[in-house]
Write an enzyme that holds these catalytic residues in place. Structure first.
Site, PDB file in Angstrom:
ATOM      1  N   HIS A   1      63.580  36.157   4.745  1.00 52.45           N
ATOM      2  CA  HIS A   1      63.028  35.369   3.646  1.00 52.45           C
ATOM      3  C   HIS A   1      64.148  34.435   3.167  1.00 52.45           C
ATOM      4  O   HIS A   1      65.274  34.890   2.929  1.00 52.45           O
ATOM      5  CB  HIS A   1      62.619  36.267   2.477  1.00 52.45           C
ATOM      6  CG  HIS A   1      61.334  37.008   2.677  1.00 52.45           C
ATOM      7  ND1 HIS A   1      61.089  37.807   3.755  1.00 52.45           N
ATOM      8  CD2 HIS A   1      60.205  37.066   1.904  1.00 52.45           C
ATOM      9  CE1 HIS A   1      59.869  38.333   3.643  1.00 52.45           C
ATOM     10  NE2 HIS A   1      59.314  37.903   2.532  1.00 52.45           N
TER      11      HIS A   1
ATOM     12  N   ASP B   1      51.240  37.380   3.053  1.00 46.46           N
ATOM     13  CA  ASP B   1      52.385  37.996   2.368  1.00 46.46           C
ATOM     14  C   ASP B   1      52.070  39.399   1.830  1.00 46.46           C
ATOM     15  O   ASP B   1      52.366  40.387   2.483  1.00 46.46           O
ATOM     16  CB  ASP B   1      52.892  37.063   1.257  1.00 46.46           C
ATOM     17  CG  ASP B   1      54.374  37.241   0.941  1.00 46.46           C
ATOM     18  OD1 ASP B   1      55.047  38.042   1.616  1.00 46.46           O
ATOM     19  OD2 ASP B   1      54.876  36.577   0.005  1.00 46.46           O
ATOM     20  N   ASP B   2      51.482  39.466   0.648  1.00 44.80           N
ATOM     21  CA  ASP B   2      51.107  40.752   0.029  1.00 44.80           C
ATOM     22  C   ASP B   2      49.677  40.618  -0.504  1.00 44.80           C
ATOM     23  O   ASP B   2      49.457  40.529  -1.722  1.00 44.80           O
ATOM     24  CB  ASP B   2      52.073  41.077  -1.123  1.00 44.80           C
ATOM     25  CG  ASP B   2      53.506  41.174  -0.647  1.00 44.80           C
ATOM     26  OD1 ASP B   2      53.873  42.212  -0.072  1.00 44.80           O
ATOM     27  OD2 ASP B   2      54.262  40.198  -0.833  1.00 44.80           O
TER      28      ASP B   2
ATOM     29  N   GLU C   1      62.391  30.910  -0.858  1.00 44.52           N
ATOM     30  CA  GLU C   1      61.186  31.208  -1.638  1.00 44.52           C
ATOM     31  C   GLU C   1      61.546  30.899  -3.096  1.00 44.52           C
ATOM     32  O   GLU C   1      61.013  29.974  -3.692  1.00 44.52           O
ATOM     33  CB  GLU C   1      60.772  32.673  -1.455  1.00 44.52           C
ATOM     34  CG  GLU C   1      59.542  33.086  -2.260  1.00 44.52           C
ATOM     35  CD  GLU C   1      59.207  34.588  -2.142  1.00 44.52           C
ATOM     36  OE1 GLU C   1      60.088  35.378  -1.760  1.00 44.52           O
ATOM     37  OE2 GLU C   1      58.052  34.956  -2.467  1.00 44.52           O
TER      38      GLU C   1
ATOM     39  N   HIS D   1      53.509  36.650   8.553  1.00 42.72           N
ATOM     40  CA  HIS D   1      54.256  37.051   7.349  1.00 42.72           C
ATOM     41  C   HIS D   1      53.364  37.954   6.506  1.00 42.72           C
ATOM     42  O   HIS D   1      52.510  37.470   5.746  1.00 42.72           O
ATOM     43  CB  HIS D   1      54.689  35.801   6.575  1.00 42.72           C
ATOM     44  CG  HIS D   1      55.566  36.074   5.389  1.00 42.72           C
ATOM     45  ND1 HIS D   1      56.466  35.146   4.897  1.00 42.72           N
ATOM     46  CD2 HIS D   1      55.705  37.171   4.590  1.00 42.72           C
ATOM     47  CE1 HIS D   1      57.100  35.664   3.839  1.00 42.72           C
ATOM     48  NE2 HIS D   1      56.634  36.888   3.631  1.00 42.72           N
TER      49      HIS D   1
ATOM     50  N   HIS E   1      53.620  41.895   4.546  1.00 43.67           N
ATOM     51  CA  HIS E   1      54.300  43.160   4.224  1.00 43.67           C
ATOM     52  C   HIS E   1      53.227  44.236   4.178  1.00 43.67           C
ATOM     53  O   HIS E   1      52.319  44.160   3.344  1.00 43.67           O
ATOM     54  CB  HIS E   1      54.987  43.071   2.865  1.00 43.67           C
ATOM     55  CG  HIS E   1      55.976  41.945   2.778  1.00 43.67           C
ATOM     56  ND1 HIS E   1      57.325  42.132   2.960  1.00 43.67           N
ATOM     57  CD2 HIS E   1      55.811  40.613   2.550  1.00 43.67           C
ATOM     58  CE1 HIS E   1      57.949  40.967   2.839  1.00 43.67           C
ATOM     59  NE2 HIS E   1      57.056  40.023   2.589  1.00 43.67           N
TER      60      HIS E   1
HETATM   61  N1  HPA Z   1      59.222  38.187  -1.251  1.00 43.84           N
HETATM   62  C1  HPA Z   1      60.322  38.947  -1.102  1.00 43.84           C
HETATM   63  N2  HPA Z   1      60.279  40.239  -0.840  1.00 43.84           N
HETATM   64  C2  HPA Z   1      59.083  40.823  -0.714  1.00 43.84           C
HETATM   65  C3  HPA Z   1      57.927  40.102  -0.855  1.00 43.84           C
HETATM   66  C4  HPA Z   1      57.991  38.718  -1.137  1.00 43.84           C
HETATM   67  O1  HPA Z   1      56.976  38.013  -1.282  1.00 43.84           O
HETATM   68  N3  HPA Z   1      56.904  40.977  -0.662  1.00 43.84           N
HETATM   69  C5  HPA Z   1      57.450  42.166  -0.400  1.00 43.84           C
HETATM   70  N4  HPA Z   1      58.779  42.089  -0.441  1.00 43.84           N
HETATM   71 ZN    ZN Z   2      57.233  38.078   2.095  1.00 45.23          ZN
END
Ligand code: HPA
Ligand code: ZN
Length: 334
Positions: free
Chosen positions: A196, A277-278, A199, A16, A18
């Site tokens: 996703h 994630d990011d 979350e 996971h 991006h």
């Molecule tokens: N959640 C949803 N969309 C996203 C995320 C995230 O953490 N990062 C980049 N797009």
């Molecule tokens: Zn994500």
């Protein structure tokens, strides 16, 4: 060996991630300069000062701003290559990365530019770094299904460069069932499917991602824990959750890492994995995520090994490759 050394030494997969979320401020300034773009901040530090978020949307607003700097195929190559080198340092041997084609086409960058740059870096990573990868084309759920269908149609000319579709961006108010036709089209194209779910969105969104989009893996999934029947269903279906601890902390999905649910997930028998994630925005790459939850939740060596093994069993690699990776882990542990 202490747990930090164990985490470092184990080969792992990241499921996971991006790629646009790996855009480190230093590289952003460098690429902005060469593209003649004026950033609204005069230093890396003042940009980083804006990385305080109370929810997903506050993060997304800043993330999409950063994305605007990416213009050329080389920009996408450099972005992806920087992540891959960082992943190598964390002993990531396989990665399944997402990118958002629409956050580039929506601002007039041709579809080919991003996918070609990312693909070239992923090919080089296989030959030069020994990192295998899959690419997940992730559609923006705040857009209409028609727009997402059009993007997937455009992607048909590049089927050799990606393997799966995903769904990201603003979750609340954009439930999975908005995209039933999109996921049906992905099925026809023989793509794997992730989304996703859970979350910020409720357990119902996880149900509908599974039952109406027929997903092969759940991104995040935290809120499944609010529904025991759903937990049983995810276990029965053998679906992996790609959990992102530092992301959850930064986006206030959890108030404190000590309350992070990943240990509860493992104890319930869910196939949870650890991911970044990011990472450029959330304060750490995959090993930082492992180290943070190991400390906060006092994870045992056995928990860490389970999480690392789950990263391979939850991957889209062929079964024979998964078995080889699991054997390599056992050999290191022996
Ligand atoms: N959640 C949803 N969309 C996203 C995320 C995230 O953490 N990062 C980049 N797009
Ligand atoms: Zn994500």
């Amino acid at each position: 060996m202490n747990t930090i050394e164990l985490i470092q030494i184990l080969p792992k997969a990241e499921l996971h991630l991006h790629i646009e979320g790996t855009f480190e401020p230093e590289l952003m300034f460098e690429i902005a300069k060469r593209n003649g773009i004026d950033l609204p901040h005069d230093s890396v530090e003042s940009l980083k000062d804006t990385y305080e978020f109370e929810n997903l949307q506050e993060f997304l607003d800043i993330y999409y701003q950063g994305v605007n700097v990416l213009q050329t195929e080389q920009d996408f190559y450099d972005l992806t290559w920087a992540y891959l080198q960082r992943a190598k340092a964390d002993n990531v041997v396989h990665t399944e990365i997402m990118y958002d084609p629409q956050s580039h086409t929506e601002r007039g960058i041709d579809f080919e530019i991003a996918i070609n740059g990312i693909h070239r870096a992923l090919s080089d990573a296989q030959s030069q770094l020994g990192i295998s990868s899959f690419l997940i084309l992730s559609l923006l759920r705040h857009l209409s299904e028609e727009e997402c269908l059009a993007t997937l149609e455009q992607a048909k000319a590049h089927m050799d460069k990606f393997d799966a579709i995903g769904l990201d961006s603003s979750e609340l108010g954009n439930p999975p069932e908005k995209f039933i036709n999109l996921y049906a089209m992905a099925d026809e194209m023989k793509l794997l499917k992730v989304a996703h779910a859970g979350e910020e969105g409720p357990a119902e969104y996880v149900w509908s991602a599974i039952d109406q989009l027929n997903i092969d893996r759940i991104d995040h999934g935290n809120r499944c824990l609010e529904d025991d029947k759903l937990v049983d269903y995810i276990i029965k279906k053998d679906l992996t959750l790609t959990v992102c601890p530092l992301s959850n902390l930064k986006l206030c999905v959890v108030d404190d890492l000590k309350q992070h649910p990943i240990k509860v997930m493992l104890d319930k028998g869910l196939n949870a994995t650890v991911n970044s994630d990011d990472p450029a925005y959330f304060g750490g790459y995959v090993n930082d995520n492992f180290n943070a939850i190991t400390e906060a939740l006092e994870l045992s060596e056995q928990d860490i090994v389970q999480l690392v093994k789950n990263s391979f069993t939850g991957s889209f690699l062929p079964e024979s490759h998964i078995q080889e990776h699991l054997k390599a882990i056992d050999k290191i542990l022996a």
